[in-house]
Structure formats: C-alpha cells, structure tokens
Design a protein around this motif. Structure first.
Motif, mmCIF file in Angstrom:
data_model
loop_
_atom_site.group_PDB
_atom_site.id
_atom_site.type_symbol
_atom_site.label_atom_id
_atom_site.label_comp_id
_atom_site.label_asym_id
_atom_site.label_seq_id
_atom_site.Cartn_x
_atom_site.Cartn_y
_atom_site.Cartn_z
ATOM 1 N N HIS A 1 0.808 -1.222 0.000
ATOM 2 C CA HIS A 1 0.000 0.000 0.000
ATOM 3 C C HIS A 1 0.839 1.270 0.000
ATOM 4 O O HIS A 1 0.387 2.306 -0.495
ATOM 5 C CB HIS A 1 -0.942 -0.003 1.205
ATOM 6 N N LEU B 1 3.185 0.725 -3.808
ATOM 7 C CA LEU B 1 2.360 0.839 -5.012
ATOM 8 C C LEU B 1 1.297 1.917 -4.871
ATOM 9 O O LEU B 1 1.215 2.841 -5.680
ATOM 10 C CB LEU B 1 1.707 -0.515 -5.315
ATOM 11 N N GLY B 2 0.478 1.815 -3.806
ATOM 12 C CA GLY B 2 -0.647 2.743 -3.642
ATOM 13 C C GLY B 2 -0.239 4.196 -3.480
ATOM 14 O O GLY B 2 -0.500 5.030 -4.347
ATOM 15 N N LEU C 1 1.653 4.911 -7.756
ATOM 16 C CA LEU C 1 0.416 5.459 -8.317
ATOM 17 C C LEU C 1 0.262 6.953 -8.076
ATOM 18 O O LEU C 1 -0.599 7.596 -8.673
ATOM 19 C CB LEU C 1 -0.800 4.713 -7.747
ATOM 20 N N VAL C 2 1.082 7.523 -7.208
ATOM 21 C CA VAL C 2 1.043 8.973 -6.950
ATOM 22 C C VAL C 2 2.179 9.685 -7.683
ATOM 23 O O VAL C 2 2.025 10.831 -8.122
ATOM 24 C CB VAL C 2 1.101 9.248 -5.432
ATOM 25 N N GLY D 1 -4.076 8.658 -8.807
ATOM 26 C CA GLY D 1 -3.379 9.005 -7.565
ATOM 27 C C GLY D 1 -4.311 9.006 -6.369
ATOM 28 O O GLY D 1 -3.944 8.563 -5.278
ATOM 29 N N GLY E 1 -4.837 5.496 -5.386
ATOM 30 C CA GLY E 1 -3.657 4.995 -4.681
ATOM 31 C C GLY E 1 -3.606 5.470 -3.240
ATOM 32 O O GLY E 1 -3.316 4.694 -2.327
ATOM 33 N N TYR F 1 -6.366 3.710 -1.276
ATOM 34 C CA TYR F 1 -5.960 2.324 -1.043
ATOM 35 C C TYR F 1 -4.997 2.246 0.142
ATOM 36 O O TYR F 1 -5.120 1.375 1.007
ATOM 37 C CB TYR F 1 -5.309 1.778 -2.310
ATOM 38 N N CYS F 2 -4.058 3.180 0.193
ATOM 39 C CA CYS F 2 -3.100 3.238 1.301
ATOM 40 C C CYS F 2 -3.816 3.493 2.626
ATOM 41 O O CYS F 2 -3.482 2.895 3.651
ATOM 42 C CB CYS F 2 -2.058 4.321 1.033
ATOM 43 N N GLY G 1 -1.440 8.851 3.004
ATOM 44 C CA GLY G 1 -2.524 8.484 2.093
ATOM 45 C C GLY G 1 -3.647 9.497 2.083
ATOM 46 O O GLY G 1 -4.180 9.849 1.026
#
Length: 200
Positions: free
Chosen positions: A49, A52-53, A57-58, A100, A103, A106-107, A172
C-alpha cells in the motif's frame, strides 16, 4: 493562482510524500531493523500500500502535474507546452490524479486495517500469530498499552507497526486530498484554460 501553477505546486508536494510512503512501507518489512522470515512478516505489508498505492500510483500523476504546470500562466487556453496543448495536458493530469486518489485511498484503507488488526508476533511459545485480530474496537490494543507485552518477538513490533502504519495513513489522506484538488483544478484548466495575464 492559475491552474498551471496550482498543478505544479501539487506535483512538487506529492513527490516527497510518495517517497516517504515507499520508505515507510519498506521499513515495515524490517521491524526494529531485524530481518525476518517471510512467514513472520505481517500479512497486510504484502499489499504494497505504501510502495504501489501511495508511492508509484502517486508519482505518475505528480510527473504529469509538473508537466502541465511547467509553462506557468498562459495568455490563452490554446498555448502549447511540449507535445501536447495545455488543455489536453490538464485533462491527462485529471485522469492520472484520479489514479493518484485511488492509490492514496488504497493506502488509507490498508493502513487502517493494519492499525486495527495489529502485527504478527511471537507471544512467547515460538509461534507467530495475530493476538489482536479478534479484538473489538472498544477493547482494541491501541487503547490499552498494557496488552503490548504479549508480543515478545520481534522486539517493539507493536510500536514499530503503529508508527509506520500511522505515517502511511496520514500520507494516504494527504495524497488523496491533493489529488482530488488536482481533479477540480485540472477540469478548470481544461474547460476554462489557465489564468489570463493582467491587462496593461
């Protein structure tokens, strides 16, 4: 502030946040600096998380935001920066900002589950288990520090997990908010263009 400059500011802010998220996620694999067996690492860490998250993804939308804001303010909405016209750069930044946002969200979800469920640890008999997974929110270990002594190994695993999962949760949330702002900003830039120069 024009939409281009706003994109650039958000993009610059997202880079250190994504880097911190990646580093925090990696540190979760090495509680207290120890190298553990794969089966002794908390399962939620393997959801990546932070890497990747809140990380990759950011970083992708952050690059696009810098590109969209690279030219700063333009006199009209048809200015060209690089290979794409400004409006289409802003539209692409909106699409990536949604990525983003996903992501970051998700985190937040995985970090929350990690905080609520607690870490995998050895309770003293050599067997690794999740001693706090079945706790209710009222009786959760987060609000009862005296229960932390149940985890013998790895040393300080509970504090380690709480600090790092909390950092990832905060990152996040901030990333999701910034990406949401960029969605609004990007749509404004796509529809209305950037800011007009002040008339002489």
């Amino acid at each position: 502030m024009c939409t281009g400059k706003c994109s650039k500011c958000i993009g610059i802010t997202l880079f250190p946040l994504a880097t911190c998220a990646i580093v925090s996620n990696i540190l979760l694999y090495f509680p207290n600096g120890q190298v553990l067996q794969l089966s002794e690492i908390t399962d939620l860490v393997w959801y990546f998380h932070g890497i990747l998250g809140a990380g990759i993804l950011v970083i992708l939308p952050a690059f696009m935001m810098l590109g969209a804001g690279g030219a700063g303010c333009c006199a009209n909405r048809c200015g060209v920066s690089g290979y794409l016209s400004f409006p289409f750069q802003m539209l692409l930044s909106v699409i990536l900002a949604v990525l983003g946002f996903a992501g970051g969200a998700y985190c937040v979800v995985i970090s929350s589950l990690g905080l609520i469920g607690g870490p995998l640890c050895d309770t003293g008999d050599g067997e690794y288990l999740y001693p706090f997974r079945n706790d209710t929110l009222k009786d959760n270990y987060l609000f009862n520090q005296t229960t932390w002594s149940i985890c013998k190994e790895p040393e300080n695993i509970i504090l380690w997990n709480i600090v790092l999962f909390s950092i990832l949760l905060a990152i996040g949330v901030i990333e999701a908010i910034l990406c949401f702002i960029q969605v609004i900003n990007g749509l404004t830039g796509f529809i209305c263009g950037t800011c007009m120069r002040r008339r002489k």
